[in-house]
Design a protein around this motif. Structure first.
Motif, PDB file in Angstrom:
ATOM      1  N   ARG A   1       0.816  -1.209   0.000  1.00  0.00           N
ATOM      2  CA  ARG A   1       0.000   0.000   0.000  1.00  0.00           C
ATOM      3  C   ARG A   1       0.853   1.264   0.000  1.00  0.00           C
ATOM      4  NH1 ARG A   1      -3.873  -1.606   4.928  1.00  0.00           N
ATOM      5  NH2 ARG A   1      -1.890  -2.526   5.577  1.00  0.00           N
ATOM      6  N   TRP A   2       2.154   1.111   0.094  1.00  0.00           N
ATOM      7  CA  TRP A   2       3.050   2.266   0.034  1.00  0.00           C
ATOM      8  C   TRP A   2       3.579   2.518  -1.368  1.00  0.00           C
ATOM      9  CZ3 TRP A   2       2.495   5.354   3.815  1.00  0.00           C
ATOM     10  CH2 TRP A   2       2.150   4.855   5.083  1.00  0.00           C
ATOM     11  N   ARG A   3       3.275   1.624  -2.324  1.00  0.00           N
ATOM     12  CA  ARG A   3       3.780   1.835  -3.683  1.00  0.00           C
ATOM     13  C   ARG A   3       3.216   3.113  -4.296  1.00  0.00           C
ATOM     14  NH1 ARG A   3       5.311  -2.381  -8.352  1.00  0.00           N
ATOM     15  NH2 ARG A   3       6.717  -2.883  -6.634  1.00  0.00           N
ATOM     16  N   GLU A   4       1.918   3.310  -4.196  1.00  0.00           N
ATOM     17  CA  GLU A   4       1.313   4.499  -4.807  1.00  0.00           C
ATOM     18  C   GLU A   4       1.820   5.794  -4.172  1.00  0.00           C
ATOM     19  OE1 GLU A   4      -1.032   7.876  -5.553  1.00  0.00           O
ATOM     20  OE2 GLU A   4      -0.973   6.865  -3.593  1.00  0.00           O
ATOM     21  N   PRO A   5       1.929   5.900  -2.826  1.00  0.00           N
ATOM     22  CA  PRO A   5       2.479   7.130  -2.251  1.00  0.00           C
ATOM     23  C   PRO A   5       3.883   7.455  -2.743  1.00  0.00           C
ATOM     24  CG  PRO A   5       1.316   5.906  -0.564  1.00  0.00           C
ATOM     25  CD  PRO A   5       1.372   5.019  -1.774  1.00  0.00           C
ATOM     26  N   VAL A   6       4.741   6.428  -2.873  1.00  0.00           N
ATOM     27  CA  VAL A   6       6.090   6.695  -3.368  1.00  0.00           C
ATOM     28  C   VAL A   6       6.045   7.107  -4.834  1.00  0.00           C
ATOM     29  CG1 VAL A   6       8.375   5.699  -3.786  1.00  0.00           C
ATOM     30  CG2 VAL A   6       7.129   5.107  -1.703  1.00  0.00           C
ATOM     31  N   ALA A   7       5.241   6.411  -5.628  1.00  0.00           N
ATOM     32  CA  ALA A   7       5.184   6.686  -7.057  1.00  0.00           C
ATOM     33  C   ALA A   7       4.581   8.044  -7.375  1.00  0.00           C
ATOM     34  CB  ALA A   7       4.388   5.586  -7.764  1.00  0.00           C
ATOM     35  N   SER A   8       3.739   8.564  -6.497  1.00  0.00           N
ATOM     36  CA  SER A   8       3.045   9.824  -6.780  1.00  0.00           C
ATOM     37  C   SER A   8       3.683  11.032  -6.100  1.00  0.00           C
ATOM     38  CB  SER A   8       1.572   9.717  -6.352  1.00  0.00           C
ATOM     39  OG  SER A   8       1.462   9.453  -4.963  1.00  0.00           O
ATOM     40  N   THR A   9       4.827  10.831  -5.452  1.00  0.00           N
ATOM     41  CA  THR A   9       5.502  11.935  -4.756  1.00  0.00           C
ATOM     42  C   THR A   9       6.686  12.428  -5.572  1.00  0.00           C
ATOM     43  OG1 THR A   9       4.848  11.116  -2.564  1.00  0.00           O
ATOM     44  CG2 THR A   9       6.739  12.617  -2.668  1.00  0.00           C
TER      45      THR A   9
ATOM     46  N   ALA B   1      17.418  14.011   3.268  1.00  0.00           N
ATOM     47  CA  ALA B   1      16.255  13.317   2.721  1.00  0.00           C
ATOM     48  C   ALA B   1      16.578  11.829   2.820  1.00  0.00           C
ATOM     49  CB  ALA B   1      16.012  13.734   1.277  1.00  0.00           C
ATOM     50  N   THR B   2      15.927  11.147   3.758  1.00  0.00           N
ATOM     51  CA  THR B   2      16.239   9.746   4.042  1.00  0.00           C
ATOM     52  C   THR B   2      15.930   8.875   2.836  1.00  0.00           C
ATOM     53  OG1 THR B   2      15.740  10.096   6.367  1.00  0.00           O
ATOM     54  CG2 THR B   2      15.759   7.826   5.601  1.00  0.00           C
ATOM     55  N   LEU B   3      16.758   7.850   2.607  1.00  0.00           N
ATOM     56  CA  LEU B   3      16.517   6.957   1.486  1.00  0.00           C
ATOM     57  C   LEU B   3      15.121   6.359   1.567  1.00  0.00           C
ATOM     58  CD1 LEU B   3      18.453   3.594   1.884  1.00  0.00           C
ATOM     59  CD2 LEU B   3      18.421   5.274   3.700  1.00  0.00           C
ATOM     60  N   PRO B   4      14.386   6.351   0.455  1.00  0.00           N
ATOM     61  CA  PRO B   4      12.978   5.947   0.487  1.00  0.00           C
ATOM     62  C   PRO B   4      12.724   4.545   1.014  1.00  0.00           C
ATOM     63  CG  PRO B   4      13.433   7.171  -1.510  1.00  0.00           C
ATOM     64  CD  PRO B   4      14.761   6.945  -0.842  1.00  0.00           C
ATOM     65  N   SER B   5      13.622   3.584   0.738  1.00  0.00           N
ATOM     66  CA  SER B   5      13.377   2.224   1.233  1.00  0.00           C
ATOM     67  C   SER B   5      13.358   2.187   2.747  1.00  0.00           C
ATOM     68  CB  SER B   5      14.429   1.256   0.692  1.00  0.00           C
ATOM     69  OG  SER B   5      15.729   1.629   1.127  1.00  0.00           O
ATOM     70  N   LEU B   6      14.193   2.993   3.400  1.00  0.00           N
ATOM     71  CA  LEU B   6      14.206   3.039   4.857  1.00  0.00           C
ATOM     72  C   LEU B   6      12.954   3.730   5.388  1.00  0.00           C
ATOM     73  CD1 LEU B   6      15.560   2.481   7.524  1.00  0.00           C
ATOM     74  CD2 LEU B   6      16.978   4.524   7.204  1.00  0.00           C
ATOM     75  N   VAL B   7      12.516   4.778   4.723  1.00  0.00           N
ATOM     76  CA  VAL B   7      11.258   5.434   5.117  1.00  0.00           C
ATOM     77  C   VAL B   7      10.111   4.431   5.062  1.00  0.00           C
ATOM     78  CG1 VAL B   7       9.583   7.210   4.514  1.00  0.00           C
ATOM     79  CG2 VAL B   7      12.034   7.719   4.377  1.00  0.00           C
TER      80      VAL B   7
ATOM     81  N   ALA C   1      13.617  16.477   5.046  1.00  0.00           N
ATOM     82  CA  ALA C   1      13.137  17.043   3.783  1.00  0.00           C
ATOM     83  C   ALA C   1      11.635  16.862   3.593  1.00  0.00           C
ATOM     84  CB  ALA C   1      13.887  16.415   2.614  1.00  0.00           C
ATOM     85  N   GLY C   2      10.997  16.058   4.451  1.00  0.00           N
ATOM     86  CA  GLY C   2       9.548  15.909   4.384  1.00  0.00           C
ATOM     87  C   GLY C   2       9.052  14.673   3.666  1.00  0.00           C
ATOM     88  N   GLY C   3       9.942  13.736   3.331  1.00  0.00           N
ATOM     89  CA  GLY C   3       9.532  12.565   2.582  1.00  0.00           C
ATOM     90  C   GLY C   3       8.556  11.672   3.322  1.00  0.00           C
ATOM     91  N   LEU C   4       8.831  11.377   4.591  1.00  0.00           N
ATOM     92  CA  LEU C   4       7.927  10.509   5.349  1.00  0.00           C
ATOM     93  C   LEU C   4       6.563  11.167   5.505  1.00  0.00           C
ATOM     94  CD1 LEU C   4       8.793   8.244   8.326  1.00  0.00           C
ATOM     95  CD2 LEU C   4       6.714   9.597   8.386  1.00  0.00           C
ATOM     96  N   ALA C   5       6.549  12.463   5.807  1.00  0.00           N
ATOM     97  CA  ALA C   5       5.271  13.171   5.944  1.00  0.00           C
ATOM     98  C   ALA C   5       4.484  13.134   4.646  1.00  0.00           C
ATOM     99  CB  ALA C   5       5.513  14.609   6.383  1.00  0.00           C
ATOM    100  N   ALA C   6       5.185  13.221   3.509  1.00  0.00           N
ATOM    101  CA  ALA C   6       4.507  13.171   2.212  1.00  0.00           C
ATOM    102  C   ALA C   6       3.888  11.802   1.966  1.00  0.00           C
ATOM    103  CB  ALA C   6       5.493  13.520   1.097  1.00  0.00           C
ATOM    104  N   TYR C   7       4.667  10.735   2.160  1.00  0.00           N
ATOM    105  CA  TYR C   7       4.138   9.389   1.937  1.00  0.00           C
ATOM    106  C   TYR C   7       2.966   9.099   2.867  1.00  0.00           C
ATOM    107  CZ  TYR C   7       8.643   8.486  -0.452  1.00  0.00           C
ATOM    108  OH  TYR C   7       9.741   8.529  -1.284  1.00  0.00           O
ATOM    109  N   ALA C   8       3.128   9.453   4.147  1.00  0.00           N
ATOM    110  CA  ALA C   8       2.076   9.173   5.121  1.00  0.00           C
ATOM    111  C   ALA C   8       0.811   9.970   4.811  1.00  0.00           C
ATOM    112  CB  ALA C   8       2.571   9.483   6.525  1.00  0.00           C
ATOM    113  N   SER C   9       0.957  11.224   4.380  1.00  0.00           N
ATOM    114  CA  SER C   9      -0.218  12.048   4.072  1.00  0.00           C
ATOM    115  C   SER C   9      -0.980  11.483   2.886  1.00  0.00           C
ATOM    116  CB  SER C   9       0.216  13.488   3.788  1.00  0.00           C
ATOM    117  OG  SER C   9       0.745  14.101   4.945  1.00  0.00           O
ATOM    118  N   ARG C  10      -0.287  10.952   1.910  1.00  0.00           N
ATOM    119  CA  ARG C  10      -0.977  10.356   0.761  1.00  0.00           C
ATOM    120  C   ARG C  10      -1.734   9.095   1.163  1.00  0.00           C
ATOM    121  NH1 ARG C  10       0.069  13.021  -3.731  1.00  0.00           N
ATOM    122  NH2 ARG C  10       2.068  14.109  -4.021  1.00  0.00           N
ATOM    123  N   ARG C  11      -1.203   8.373   2.107  1.00  0.00           N
ATOM    124  CA  ARG C  11      -1.842   7.114   2.524  1.00  0.00           C
ATOM    125  C   ARG C  11      -2.931   7.342   3.571  1.00  0.00           C
ATOM    126  NH1 ARG C  11      -0.181   1.932   4.609  1.00  0.00           N
ATOM    127  NH2 ARG C  11      -2.132   1.043   5.398  1.00  0.00           N
TER     128      ARG C  11
END
Length: 379
Positions: free
Chosen positions: A20-28, A93-99, A121-131
């Motif tokens: 379920r995290w594929r779409e948040p990563v792909a759309s960010t 900006a933490t590596l996405p796989s670790l996020v 850099a806000g990556g985790l907040a972005a993925y979590a907000s999309r999900r």
């Protein structure tokens, strides 16, 4: 800029097909979170500007790697091309796989409120907000520029989580079902505000300072938490209380570089960069909290330094994999302690850290146990 295909490729690399995290990563659009960053070259930090080289920008942003955004108190957004900052990295900006791994460790489902501790850099907040939806996500950092920059960049993506600027080791506003810290927390007093912000039955995911240990724990009725040290590892920057780290023990490292030790011996094991030997480094922090490190290579000669604020120090130096000459001084023998850990690793084939049970008492002390082995951090 045609970033979507790059983001989709990154998402396929760091998530499972059914995740379920594929779409948040792909759309960010991750490149928008890191318009400028620092890279290490010939021992110096060199500024990279995405807009001046769009191809390199896309390659860096959609590679599964961490990008350093601040060194010392200088953020890449505020730097000029000739700047060569000194000091430790202070944001990234933490590596996405670790996020994604940390989001999975949090056991997130829809309807839960999440605190992202360490905005970066806000990556985790972005993925979590999309999900989860922006209304269920808050993000906190000690650096006002980081929270303001992330808020603006996420808003341009249509994401509006709440942002706070404060020192999480002293106070955290609100309460949450899940807290994920992508900074390494200090056990003891530093964890007390985190426990206080976690709702009953809530789940905490963090690493501990000077270790690669990932702890996951569920809050208990007494205000503490119980869980485990995951069979997984990560390295995050330690929490700080301002724009940069305090000088710490760096000044103490001057003496061990040239001093003759109170005790001079031949070491059993070769010299290694302990900061990169995560399991050994973690066990040293558990057994001897507060040791600071340095490591240098000069041709084939390797030298490692260990120092503690109590005045203990060690220097081990050797050619390549030869047995080192070890100088030690002060009230404790730091290299000897490291060798005891390496003896245990060789004798038992592993160390008892990963998979150990964890109890965090309400005062933030972390108690670890596995079989007959026990240890505590934060006293």
């Amino acid at each position: 800029m045609d970033w979507e295909q790059h983001a989709a490729k990154l998402a396929a690399e760091v998530t499972d097909p059914v995740s379920r995290w594929r779409e948040p990563v792909a759309s960010t659009p991750r490149h928008e979170l890191v318009p400028r960053w620092w890279e290490r070259a010939d021992g110096n930090w060199v500024l990279r500007d995405g807009r001046s080289d769009p191809d390199a920008w896309l390659a860096a942003a959609y590679c599964d790697t961490s990008l350093i955004t601040s060194v010392g108190a200088l953020h890449a957004d505020h730097a000029s091309g000739g700047d060569t900052p000194r000091g430790l990295p202070t944001s990234s900006a933490t590596l996405p796989s670790l996020v994604v791994r940390f989001l999975r460790h949090a056991r997130l489902v829809e309807g839960l409120d999440l605190l992202d501790l360490g905005t970066g850099a806000g990556g985790l907040a972005a993925y979590a907000s999309r999900r989860l939806g922006s209304g269920h996500v808050a993000s906190l950092d000690v650096d006002r520029y980081l929270t303001e920059a992330a808020a603006g960049r996420l808003a341009r993506m249509g994401l509006h989580p709440q942002f706070f600027t404060m020192d999480a080791s002293r106070a955290i506003p609100g309460s949450y079902d899940r807290i994920i810290a992508t900074v390494a927390m200090e056990p003891g007093e530093g964890l007390v505000p985190v426990l206080g912000a976690l709702r009953p039955g809530g789940r905490l995911v963090t690493t501990l300072a000077n270790t690669s240990l990932i702890l996951t724990a569920w809050k208990t009725e007494d205000g503490g938490a119980k869980g485990q040290i995951e069979r997984d590892w990560a390295g995050f920057m330690k929490t700080r209380h301002g724009a940069d780290y305090s000088p710490g023990l760096e000044s103490l490292l001057t003496y061990p570089r040239e001093a003759e030790g109170d005790e001079v011996t031949s070491g059993r094991y070769h010299v290694l960069d302990l900061a990169s030997a995560w399991e050994l480094r973690s066990m040293l922090e558990v057994t001897t909290p507060g040791v600071e490190l340095d490591y240098q290579e000069n041709g084939r000669r390797r030298t490692a330094y260990l120092v503690h604020e109590d005045g203990s120090w060690a220097r081990a130096s050797a050619e390549c994999l030869d047995a080192p000459e070890v100088h030690q001084g002060g009230p404790r023998r730091l290299w000897s302690q490291l060798e005891r850990i390496r003896n245990r690793l060789n004798a038992e084939g592993g160390l008892p850290l990963h998979g150990s049970r964890l109890e965090i008492t309400p005062d933030g002390i972390c108690h670890l146990s596995r079989g007959k082995w026990t240890a505590s951090l934060g006293k």
